[in-house]
Design an enzyme around this catalytic site. Sequence first.
Site, mmCIF file in Angstrom:
data_model
loop_
_atom_site.group_PDB
_atom_site.id
_atom_site.type_symbol
_atom_site.label_atom_id
_atom_site.label_comp_id
_atom_site.label_asym_id
_atom_site.label_seq_id
_atom_site.Cartn_x
_atom_site.Cartn_y
_atom_site.Cartn_z
ATOM 1 N N SER A 69 7.731 -15.178 3.698
ATOM 2 C CA SER A 69 8.742 -14.366 3.220
ATOM 3 C C SER A 69 9.741 -14.987 2.149
ATOM 4 O O SER A 69 9.855 -16.257 2.287
ATOM 5 C CB SER A 69 9.787 -13.850 4.477
ATOM 6 O OG SER A 69 8.970 -13.161 5.330
HETATM 7 N N1 SAH Z 1 7.663 -15.536 8.838
HETATM 8 C C1 SAH Z 1 6.500 -15.767 8.283
HETATM 9 C C2 SAH Z 1 5.750 -14.342 7.738
HETATM 10 C C3 SAH Z 1 4.317 -14.105 7.695
HETATM 11 S S1 SAH Z 1 3.561 -12.591 7.178
HETATM 12 C C4 SAH Z 1 6.434 -16.658 7.270
HETATM 13 O O1 SAH Z 1 7.492 -16.928 6.671
HETATM 14 O O2 SAH Z 1 5.259 -17.353 6.912
HETATM 15 C C5 SAH Z 1 3.608 -11.953 8.724
HETATM 16 C C6 SAH Z 1 2.673 -12.543 9.932
HETATM 17 O O3 SAH Z 1 2.496 -11.641 10.988
HETATM 18 C C7 SAH Z 1 1.208 -12.964 9.289
HETATM 19 O O4 SAH Z 1 0.952 -14.123 9.784
HETATM 20 C C8 SAH Z 1 0.364 -11.827 10.267
HETATM 21 O O5 SAH Z 1 -0.970 -12.318 10.805
HETATM 22 C C9 SAH Z 1 1.191 -11.820 11.378
HETATM 23 N N2 SAH Z 1 1.151 -10.538 12.343
HETATM 24 C C10 SAH Z 1 1.072 -9.168 12.021
HETATM 25 N N3 SAH Z 1 0.670 -8.352 13.049
HETATM 26 C C11 SAH Z 1 0.864 -9.344 14.245
HETATM 27 C C12 SAH Z 1 0.803 -8.974 15.267
HETATM 28 N N4 SAH Z 1 0.488 -7.871 16.074
HETATM 29 N N5 SAH Z 1 0.844 -9.996 16.380
HETATM 30 C C13 SAH Z 1 1.148 -11.242 15.812
HETATM 31 N N6 SAH Z 1 1.096 -11.580 14.516
HETATM 32 C C14 SAH Z 1 1.147 -10.482 13.512
#
Ligand code: SAH
Length: 220
Positions: A69
């Site tokens: 993000s």
């Molecule tokens: N805060 C993180 C955001 C990553 S993008 C950063 O700054 O890197 C969102 C993440 O949520 C991804 O890694 C994706 O795999 C995860 N995600 C999506 N659905 C999910 C679920 N049901 N359970 C766990 N993780 C999930």
Amino acid sequence: MDPHLQGIGMTSPRTRERMTKRLSEQGISNTRVLAAMREIPRHIFVDEALASRAYEDSSLPIGYNQTISQPYIVAKMTELLLASGPLTKVLEIGTGCGYQTAVLAKLVEHVYTVERILPLFKKAKDHLWDLKLKNIHYLYSDGSNGWQDHAPYDGILVSAAPLEIPRTLLAQLAEGGVMIIPVGKQGSEQTLQRITRTADGYKTELLEPVTFVPFVSGKE
Ligand code: SAH
């Protein structure tokens, strides 16, 4: 400090300082959040080829169709989460590269973080370990189920957008606890929401339009 963690040039402490100055101009006012973001080296969480762009105000690819993000969103969600006072236990769904996790770890007592994509989970763990952040607890799992063993949480931060908030997550929120979550379809408008658990239910506040990757069930 390890020179890679410290950063030089486009990844230097001065660059981080400029990023936090920009965040405060964008309306982030919690000084603890700004201090944590000044301290955590964001560049170690992205590919080396992208490190020089780590402090720009944009989201960046982290592989597996996921993104880190943008700094403003990390700061804003953290500030909203902390608005009601100090937090003891925070559940984070979507560890991704681990940057948001690191920022949280500086500001709350314990972070419980859940990720569904194994290679991302492992890489994030390594980077967070390099930063010697010892108050983070990791689970490779589908975050739709939250993390029951440590519930209830006084804060829950979700960094992927479901169409509807999973009931299990609502159930794992303590009374008085706060959840920050983007809700809505990918490609159309998603809204950042703050849910507060009250004595007799949940209060929902719609905050601002956002763009997140979708919340997906199951593990990979
Ligand atoms: N805060 C993180 C955001 C990553 S993008 C950063 O700054 O890197 C969102 C993440 O949520 C991804 O890694 C994706 O795999 C995860 N995600 C999506 N659905 C999910 C679920 N049901 N359970 C766990 N993780 C999930």
